[in-house]
Design a protein around this motif. Structure first.
Motif, PDB file in Angstrom:
ATOM      1  N   ARG A  95       0.860  -1.195   0.000  1.00 41.74           N
ATOM      2  CA  ARG A  95       0.000   0.000   0.000  1.00 41.74           C
ATOM      3  C   ARG A  95       0.890   1.237   0.000  1.00 41.74           C
ATOM      4  NH1 ARG A  95      -5.255  -0.952   0.729  1.00 41.74           N
ATOM      5  NH2 ARG A  95      -5.890  -2.842   1.828  1.00 41.74           N
ATOM      6  N   GLY A  96       0.689   2.079  -0.948  1.00 35.89           N
ATOM      7  CA  GLY A  96       1.465   3.310  -1.036  1.00 35.89           C
ATOM      8  C   GLY A  96       2.785   3.164  -1.773  1.00 35.89           C
ATOM      9  N   ALA A  97       3.182   1.951  -2.113  1.00 28.80           N
ATOM     10  CA  ALA A  97       4.432   1.756  -2.867  1.00 28.80           C
ATOM     11  C   ALA A  97       4.163   2.025  -4.345  1.00 28.80           C
ATOM     12  CB  ALA A  97       4.946   0.331  -2.683  1.00 28.80           C
ATOM     13  N   SER A  98       5.176   2.477  -5.043  1.00 28.34           N
ATOM     14  CA  SER A  98       5.005   2.688  -6.487  1.00 28.34           C
ATOM     15  C   SER A  98       5.214   1.396  -7.258  1.00 28.34           C
ATOM     16  CB  SER A  98       5.954   3.778  -6.995  1.00 28.34           C
ATOM     17  OG  SER A  98       7.294   3.421  -6.737  1.00 28.34           O
ATOM     18  N   MET A  99       5.925   0.426  -6.648  1.00 30.21           N
ATOM     19  CA  MET A  99       6.165  -0.858  -7.288  1.00 30.21           C
ATOM     20  C   MET A  99       6.636  -1.851  -6.230  1.00 30.21           C
ATOM     21  SD  MET A  99       8.972  -1.894 -10.251  1.00 30.21           S
ATOM     22  CE  MET A  99       8.280  -0.765 -11.440  1.00 30.21           C
ATOM     23  N   LEU A 100       6.258  -3.113  -6.427  1.00 30.08           N
ATOM     24  CA  LEU A 100       6.746  -4.201  -5.592  1.00 30.08           C
ATOM     25  C   LEU A 100       7.594  -5.104  -6.473  1.00 30.08           C
ATOM     26  CD1 LEU A 100       6.907  -6.116  -3.149  1.00 30.08           C
ATOM     27  CD2 LEU A 100       4.641  -6.997  -3.804  1.00 30.08           C
ATOM     28  N   VAL A 101       8.836  -5.325  -6.071  1.00 29.05           N
ATOM     29  CA  VAL A 101       9.753  -6.183  -6.821  1.00 29.05           C
ATOM     30  C   VAL A 101       9.966  -7.457  -6.011  1.00 29.05           C
ATOM     31  CG1 VAL A 101      12.043  -6.362  -7.871  1.00 29.05           C
ATOM     32  CG2 VAL A 101      10.893  -4.128  -7.754  1.00 29.05           C
ATOM     33  N   ILE A 102       9.777  -8.600  -6.688  1.00 32.19           N
ATOM     34  CA  ILE A 102       9.925  -9.893  -6.028  1.00 32.19           C
ATOM     35  C   ILE A 102      10.742 -10.824  -6.911  1.00 32.19           C
ATOM     36  CG2 ILE A 102       7.839  -9.813  -4.614  1.00 32.19           C
ATOM     37  CD1 ILE A 102       6.385 -11.312  -6.850  1.00 32.19           C
ATOM     38  N   GLY A 103      11.376 -11.788  -6.295  1.00 36.85           N
ATOM     39  CA  GLY A 103      12.055 -12.837  -7.045  1.00 36.85           C
ATOM     40  C   GLY A 103      11.076 -13.965  -7.315  1.00 36.85           C
ATOM     41  N   THR A 104      11.431 -14.821  -8.239  1.00 34.84           N
ATOM     42  CA  THR A 104      10.572 -15.965  -8.538  1.00 34.84           C
ATOM     43  C   THR A 104      11.337 -17.245  -8.259  1.00 34.84           C
ATOM     44  OG1 THR A 104      11.268 -15.994 -10.855  1.00 34.84           O
ATOM     45  CG2 THR A 104       9.291 -14.733 -10.323  1.00 34.84           C
ATOM     46  N   ARG A 105      10.646 -18.206  -7.720  1.00 32.96           N
ATOM     47  CA  ARG A 105      11.236 -19.516  -7.453  1.00 32.96           C
ATOM     48  C   ARG A 105      10.547 -20.533  -8.322  1.00 32.96           C
ATOM     49  NH1 ARG A 105      11.857 -19.653  -0.931  1.00 32.96           N
ATOM     50  NH2 ARG A 105      13.328 -17.952  -0.802  1.00 32.96           N
ATOM     51  N   GLU A 106      11.109 -21.720  -8.387  1.00 34.82           N
ATOM     52  CA  GLU A 106      10.523 -22.769  -9.207  1.00 34.82           C
ATOM     53  C   GLU A 106       9.886 -23.849  -8.362  1.00 34.82           C
ATOM     54  OE1 GLU A 106      13.286 -24.330 -12.019  1.00 34.82           O
ATOM     55  OE2 GLU A 106      13.236 -22.539 -13.231  1.00 34.82           O
ATOM     56  N   HIS A 107       9.056 -23.451  -7.391  1.00 35.80           N
ATOM     57  CA  HIS A 107       8.337 -24.457  -6.613  1.00 35.80           C
ATOM     58  C   HIS A 107       7.310 -25.105  -7.524  1.00 35.80           C
ATOM     59  CE1 HIS A 107      10.026 -23.581  -2.764  1.00 35.80           C
ATOM     60  NE2 HIS A 107       9.641 -22.332  -2.794  1.00 35.80           N
ATOM     61  N   THR A 108       7.287 -26.409  -7.547  1.00 39.42           N
ATOM     62  CA  THR A 108       6.278 -27.145  -8.296  1.00 39.42           C
ATOM     63  C   THR A 108       5.773 -28.287  -7.434  1.00 39.42           C
ATOM     64  OG1 THR A 108       7.942 -28.594  -9.295  1.00 39.42           O
ATOM     65  CG2 THR A 108       7.321 -26.636 -10.553  1.00 39.42           C
ATOM     66  N   GLY A 109       4.663 -28.855  -7.805  1.00 40.57           N
ATOM     67  CA  GLY A 109       4.142 -30.009  -7.096  1.00 40.57           C
ATOM     68  C   GLY A 109       3.964 -29.748  -5.617  1.00 40.57           C
TER      69      GLY A 109
END
Length: 154
Positions: A95-109
């Motif tokens: 809330r109030g941020a101009s952007m949220l930056v996140i990493g991505t993981r390869e969780h599967t199953g």
């Protein structure tokens, strides 16, 4: 704003966010959220678990502080520690941020079932645009270099 943990994808997200903040002259807030110790949601409900020692918790906090320091934070940049489920914590902080930056993981199953997907939760619920930073991964065995190159340029 960037979600931060000790994973390689989160480190890539932090590096990208720090660079973008410098390019745009914006402040940066890094948020490290960890589900509170003491209980764990299992199939039958909440199960008590042993809490890590203060030394272990201090070591984890120290590692996150060092990761944040590794990007040479500006004096106005902040690192926040939150004791909450990471997905909802990052959404609330967005809330109030101009952007949220996140990493991505390869969780599967089962890995995804057990740990959930913080990136998916943030992409679905954040209050601002979300940028998911992928991590360069080596080509899979059995794929030719040309096939890997064609896929990455598509």
């Amino acid at each position: 704003m960037v979600g931060l943990d000790i994973s390689v994808p989160a480190q890539a997200a932090l590096a990208w966010a720090a660079n973008q903040a410098r390019l745009t002259g914006q402040d940066l807030m890094a948020v490290h959220a960890v589900f509170p110790w003491g209980t764990y949601l299992a199939a039958g409900g909440f199960v008590p678990v042993t809490m890590p020692s203060d030394a272990v918790q201090d070591h984890q906090r120290d590692m996150i502080e060092k990761l944040f320091a590794s990007v040479g934070p500006e004096p106005t940049w902040k690192l926040q520690f939150v004791g909450d489920d990471p997905g909802p914590a990052l959404v609330a902080a967005s809330r109030g941020a101009s952007m949220l930056v996140i990493g991505t993981r390869e969780h599967t199953g089962w890995g995804r079932v057990l740990s959930g997907s913080v990136s998916h939760h943030c992409l679905s619920h954040a209050h601002c645009p979300v940028l998911a930073v992928p991590v360069e991964r080596p080509a899979r065995a059995g794929r030719s270099a040309a096939a890997a190159s064609a896929t990455s340029h598509a």
